[in-house]
Design a protein around this motif. Structure first.
Motif, PDB file in Angstrom:
ATOM      1  N   GLY A  95      21.460  36.435  48.984  1.00  0.00           N
ATOM      2  CA  GLY A  95      22.231  37.664  48.765  1.00  0.00           C
ATOM      3  C   GLY A  95      21.594  38.961  49.220  1.00  0.00           C
ATOM      4  O   GLY A  95      22.250  40.001  49.216  1.00  0.00           O
ATOM      5  N   THR A 187      27.838  37.506  57.848  1.00  0.00           N
ATOM      6  CA  THR A 187      27.365  37.019  56.555  1.00  0.00           C
ATOM      7  C   THR A 187      26.698  35.677  56.802  1.00  0.00           C
ATOM      8  O   THR A 187      27.140  34.895  57.657  1.00  0.00           O
ATOM      9  CB  THR A 187      28.496  36.821  55.524  1.00  0.00           C
ATOM     10  OG1 THR A 187      29.499  35.991  56.108  1.00  0.00           O
ATOM     11  CG2 THR A 187      29.117  38.131  55.097  1.00  0.00           C
ATOM     12  N   GLN A 190      25.022  34.100  51.005  1.00  0.00           N
ATOM     13  CA  GLN A 190      25.578  35.222  50.234  1.00  0.00           C
ATOM     14  C   GLN A 190      25.140  36.571  50.806  1.00  0.00           C
ATOM     15  O   GLN A 190      25.487  37.614  50.266  1.00  0.00           O
ATOM     16  CB  GLN A 190      25.124  35.129  48.775  1.00  0.00           C
ATOM     17  CG  GLN A 190      25.569  33.844  48.090  1.00  0.00           C
ATOM     18  CD  GLN A 190      25.004  33.745  46.684  1.00  0.00           C
ATOM     19  OE1 GLN A 190      25.206  34.615  45.855  1.00  0.00           O
ATOM     20  NE2 GLN A 190      24.285  32.673  46.412  1.00  0.00           N
ATOM     21  N   GLY A 191      24.326  36.549  51.867  1.00  0.00           N
ATOM     22  CA  GLY A 191      23.745  37.787  52.389  1.00  0.00           C
ATOM     23  C   GLY A 191      24.568  38.410  53.501  1.00  0.00           C
ATOM     24  O   GLY A 191      25.161  37.717  54.333  1.00  0.00           O
ATOM     25  N   PRO A 224      23.917  43.591  47.764  1.00  0.00           N
ATOM     26  CA  PRO A 224      24.572  42.443  47.134  1.00  0.00           C
ATOM     27  C   PRO A 224      25.562  42.868  46.059  1.00  0.00           C
ATOM     28  O   PRO A 224      25.369  43.883  45.392  1.00  0.00           O
ATOM     29  CB  PRO A 224      23.417  41.655  46.502  1.00  0.00           C
ATOM     30  CG  PRO A 224      22.187  42.446  46.671  1.00  0.00           C
ATOM     31  CD  PRO A 224      22.471  43.630  47.518  1.00  0.00           C
ATOM     32  N   ARG A 227      27.870  38.069  41.741  1.00  0.00           N
ATOM     33  CA  ARG A 227      28.627  36.827  41.913  1.00  0.00           C
ATOM     34  C   ARG A 227      28.352  35.896  40.758  1.00  0.00           C
ATOM     35  O   ARG A 227      27.227  35.811  40.290  1.00  0.00           O
ATOM     36  CB  ARG A 227      28.189  36.096  43.188  1.00  0.00           C
ATOM     37  CG  ARG A 227      28.537  36.824  44.443  1.00  0.00           C
ATOM     38  CD  ARG A 227      28.270  35.894  45.601  1.00  0.00           C
ATOM     39  NE  ARG A 227      28.445  36.594  46.855  1.00  0.00           N
ATOM     40  CZ  ARG A 227      28.866  36.000  47.969  1.00  0.00           C
ATOM     41  NH1 ARG A 227      29.132  34.724  47.959  1.00  0.00           N
ATOM     42  NH2 ARG A 227      28.993  36.684  49.069  1.00  0.00           N
TER      43      ARG A 227
END
Ligand code: ZN
Length: 240
Positions: A95, A187, A190-191, A224, A227
């Motif tokens: 992330g 992306t 998650q980053g 981020p 989530r």
């Protein structure tokens, strides 16, 4: 909920120490100029790290406390230890945002995350660059207008061997006739990753207010978001 974004600005920091021409533009280093601009922003907290620090300044602790990492490297990509690159990759997949600047296109972390050569054409001459906004309304180009004008910059030209960006935000035109995809969003896991082209070390690009604006906008975009923890593996049905 607005929270503070913790940014680490990483710089190779070699040209500024070995080339007077570069030191005159960035006496404290490119990282210090970028960090100073970001410190004027609200709710952004900034630290810096450089190649020659232990673990390149990117310890587990630093990375666990970094929401967005900004990367400037050029002549010493090969000196970045693979164990640190592994660590960076894990953090991005988990992330952490990554903003790769200029010659960071050939950094180990960027090429690993892209999976392609990331090669391109280049020329350090007397080029003029105009970066056109091609995704108006995108948060990274908020308050930029139609284009950014840079009187002197190094030319980077297509073909740029990158995967197709999720969103292409900026396209550069150069007075030599070339074009280039200058602002690319991705992306990975998650980053969020943003590649931003300008910033050759012998030009005062990072002092340019609109370049600073794009970087600050990109920090906010790449930070981020919360989530729910992801669940993988063998799964029982939800319905009886
Ligand atoms: Zn350059």
């Amino acid at each position: 909920m607005v929270t503070t974004i913790r940014v680490t600005v990483w710089n190779e920091f070699r040209h500024e120490r070995h080339m007077t021409e570069v030191a005159n533009i960035y006496p404290e280093g490119i990282h210090a100029t970028i960090a100073a601009a970001l410190r004027k922003e609200e709710q952004i907290e900034v630290r810096t790290a450089t190649l020659d620090e232990p673990e390149h300044g990117l310890t587990e602790d630093v990375l666990q406390n970094t929401d967005v990492l900004i990367w400037w490297g050029h002549s010493a990509h090969g000196e970045v230890a693979d164990v640190i690159v592994d660590r960076l990759q894990q953090r991005v997949l988990g992330g952490m945002g990554l903003i790769a600047l200029h010659s960071g296109h050939l950094s180990k972390i960027f090429t690993r995350l892209m999976g392609t050569s990331c090669d391109l054409k280049w020329r350090v001459g007397n080029d003029h660059e105009r970066l056109w906004v091609v995704a108006p309304g995108h948060p990274i180009v908020e308050r930029i207008g139609q284009y950014i004008e840079l009187e002197h910059e190094e030319m980077y030209g297509e073909h740029f061997d990158i995967p197709q960006p999720d969103t292409l935000v900026l396209v550069s035109w150069f007075s030599g006739g070339e074009i280039f995809r200058s602002g690319c969003c991705y992306t990975r896991g998650q980053g969020k990753i943003f590649y931003f082209r300008p910033g050759h070390e012998t030009f005062p690009t990072y002092h340019h207010p609109q370049v600073q604006r794009v970087i600050a906008n990109a920090v906010r975009w790449a930070a981020p978001t919360y989530r729910t923890p992801l669940i993988y593996g063998n799964t029982a049905p939800l319905e009886k």
